[in-house]
Design a protein around this motif. Sequence first.
Motif, PDB file in Angstrom:
ATOM      1  N   HIS A 161      -0.255  -1.769   7.740  1.00 30.46           N
ATOM      2  CA  HIS A 161      -0.773  -1.041   6.575  1.00 30.46           C
ATOM      3  C   HIS A 161      -0.062  -1.429   5.296  1.00 30.46           C
ATOM      4  CE1 HIS A 161      -2.951   1.408   9.494  1.00 30.46           C
ATOM      5  NE2 HIS A 161      -3.694   1.798   8.466  1.00 30.46           N
ATOM      6  N   GLN A 162       1.183  -1.881   5.428  1.00 34.49           N
ATOM      7  CA  GLN A 162       1.937  -2.228   4.206  1.00 34.49           C
ATOM      8  C   GLN A 162       1.659  -3.634   3.716  1.00 34.49           C
ATOM      9  OE1 GLN A 162       5.887  -1.225   5.387  1.00 34.49           O
ATOM     10  NE2 GLN A 162       5.787   0.776   4.410  1.00 34.49           N
ATOM     11  N   ARG A 197      -6.433   1.340   5.107  1.00 33.49           N
ATOM     12  CA  ARG A 197      -6.040   0.012   4.629  1.00 33.49           C
ATOM     13  C   ARG A 197      -7.019  -0.485   3.563  1.00 33.49           C
ATOM     14  NH1 ARG A 197      -5.095  -5.142   8.236  1.00 33.49           N
ATOM     15  NH2 ARG A 197      -7.162  -4.604   8.988  1.00 33.49           N
ATOM     16  N   LYS A 198      -8.306  -0.124   3.763  1.00 32.80           N
ATOM     17  CA  LYS A 198      -9.340  -0.563   2.810  1.00 32.80           C
ATOM     18  C   LYS A 198      -9.363   0.321   1.579  1.00 32.80           C
ATOM     19  CE  LYS A 198     -13.263  -2.826   4.574  1.00 32.80           C
ATOM     20  NZ  LYS A 198     -14.587  -2.828   5.127  1.00 32.80           N
ATOM     21  N   ASN A 244       0.815  -1.211   0.000  1.00 33.05           N
ATOM     22  CA  ASN A 244       0.000   0.000   0.000  1.00 33.05           C
ATOM     23  C   ASN A 244       0.851   1.265   0.000  1.00 33.05           C
ATOM     24  OD1 ASN A 244      -2.497  -1.113  -0.177  1.00 33.05           O
ATOM     25  ND2 ASN A 244      -2.755  -1.339   2.030  1.00 33.05           N
ATOM     26  N   LYS A 245       0.170   2.397  -0.266  1.00 31.30           N
ATOM     27  CA  LYS A 245       0.873   3.695  -0.254  1.00 31.30           C
ATOM     28  C   LYS A 245       1.410   3.998   1.142  1.00 31.30           C
ATOM     29  CE  LYS A 245      -2.224   5.620  -3.618  1.00 31.30           C
ATOM     30  NZ  LYS A 245      -3.372   6.424  -3.876  1.00 31.30           N
ATOM     31  N   PRO A 246       2.497   4.787   1.234  1.00 35.23           N
ATOM     32  CA  PRO A 246       2.992   5.148   2.572  1.00 35.23           C
ATOM     33  C   PRO A 246       1.996   6.054   3.296  1.00 35.23           C
ATOM     34  CG  PRO A 246       4.347   6.141   0.829  1.00 35.23           C
ATOM     35  CD  PRO A 246       3.330   5.292   0.141  1.00 35.23           C
ATOM     36  N   LEU A 247       1.944   5.905   4.612  1.00 40.70           N
ATOM     37  CA  LEU A 247       1.027   6.715   5.415  1.00 40.70           C
ATOM     38  C   LEU A 247       1.580   8.139   5.548  1.00 40.70           C
ATOM     39  CD1 LEU A 247       0.400   3.970   8.090  1.00 40.70           C
ATOM     40  CD2 LEU A 247      -1.294   4.850   6.477  1.00 40.70           C
ATOM     41  N   PRO A 248       0.712   9.153   5.694  1.00 36.08           N
ATOM     42  CA  PRO A 248       1.218  10.531   5.804  1.00 36.08           C
ATOM     43  C   PRO A 248       2.119  10.699   7.038  1.00 36.08           C
ATOM     44  CG  PRO A 248      -1.190  10.492   5.531  1.00 36.08           C
ATOM     45  CD  PRO A 248      -0.756   9.085   5.729  1.00 36.08           C
ATOM     46  N   ASP A 249       3.289  11.343   6.837  1.00 39.31           N
ATOM     47  CA  ASP A 249       4.219  11.567   7.960  1.00 39.31           C
ATOM     48  C   ASP A 249       3.554  12.370   9.077  1.00 39.31           C
ATOM     49  OD1 ASP A 249       6.216  10.173   6.805  1.00 39.31           O
ATOM     50  OD2 ASP A 249       7.148  11.927   5.835  1.00 39.31           O
TER      51      ASP A 249
END
Length: 458
Positions: free
Chosen positions: A28-29, A192-193, A2-7
């Motif tokens: 999440h990844q 995640r979804k 998945n995309k990286p989560l916002p810092d």
Amino acid sequence: MNKPLPDDLLSALNNVTGFDAPSFIQTHQEASPITSVRINKNKIFNISDSVLTIDEKVSWSSSGFYLTHRPSFTLDPLFHAGAYYVQEASSMFLEVVIKQSCDLQNNIKVLDLCAAPGGKSTLIQSLISKDSLLVCNEVIKTRVNVLTENITKWGATNVVISNNDPKDFQRLPNYFDLIVVDAPCSGSGLFRKDPDAINEWSIENVSLCHQRQQRILTDVLPALKPGGTLIYSTCSYSYEENEAITDWLVNNNDVDSIKIQLEEKWNIIETNSQENKCFGYRFYPNKIKGEGFFITAFQKKSTSEIKYDKKPKPHPDLLKKADLAKLEKYFEPVDDCQFFYWKNDIIAMPFKMMNEITLLQFALYIKKAGLNIGSLIRDELLPSHELALNTLLHQKIPTIEVKKETALDYLRLHDIKISGTEIGWHIIKYGGVSLGLIKVLHNRINNYYPKEWRIVHK
Ligand code: SAM
């Protein structure tokens, strides 16, 4: 991956109770989202007739189950029949909070303020008594249709659907025993979804959501009875939308925080807000089998007088005996329902709700109330789709159980062929559950499945 989560989100969460950055990021990844459903206890069916492949029970829910994988729900007639609702497992924890904070033995009046598409509403409806009243409200007009569809498929008579702004509920001071505010939020709990939502997330939006959540709660709180319960939830991880709202609630309103008893195996994190130590419950996907969620409950303290007079309200136009007799060939007489005319239709509603409906009609823009039976045309009932989907009224309309392909053809609004069937109305069933109505004529069968709900893809 998945995309990286916002810092900015990750650094803000560092001080939040229960947050464990490495395993949160890893979940999440790597992990694929989980699918879960909640079964409609009023519609008994065989799991093997559905597309559901049950993995295990959702441990905090009486009717929730995880699936081994996400099937094509569209191609399951039982999904369209309202036999189950596809709901995220964490959200099902509302059941525990309601059971611990409300007396469900009583007939209560409940408002689900931010109701579309209806996940929490269908859950609440399954918990309350049949003489309790549930008002499902959605402020955004375009979202009321999906709410109506889901409530209709769930098949209850004790529900009212309204399309109002939260402040309109001030016309009903001290009215509800329970108000559920499943607030619009920044949505980080669903990353995640729905990884695309990551691009929409910003600190500025969290702050806007925080202000809107305060406004919604300020607007609706006058409608809660003294002693009544307020349940607030979000699918955000941000402290500003969760614990900070609980502190603000206690500082600005006459409410006490309610502690919910947790089972250790659930792995749900209890938090305390910084200032007033209000209880909140956090769901982290690296700790539980579900998505991100926050829920909290309060009791309204003030003892201000309830202003409603207890005189019976004028009832809507009750059904004439002669017209009632015309309905008897469609269902057995029902003692606990009252029947009345509403525009060209006939509505059935539990007796206890009848006193409320006039009041609600004055206060709210009502889109649907009780169960629409249909309309009388030249002394014959044109039965409604709702009647076919309802489980309370025992129907005398003959039923035809069909195979899956015929059921799907019916739901696609195609012509269907059934041989050797009597002329007249029939209910089409699949897996023992009603899908809707057909009318058999001499030379053809008319399909009465609602056009707007038909399956459009192959
Ligand atoms: N409770 C729903 C369920 O379980 O299916 C989900 C509700 S969703 C988290 C939030 C809802 O709040 C949306 O349906 C949205 O349209 C509605 N909403 C948006 N802005 C609002 C506002 N200012 N006041 C009240 N509701 C609002």
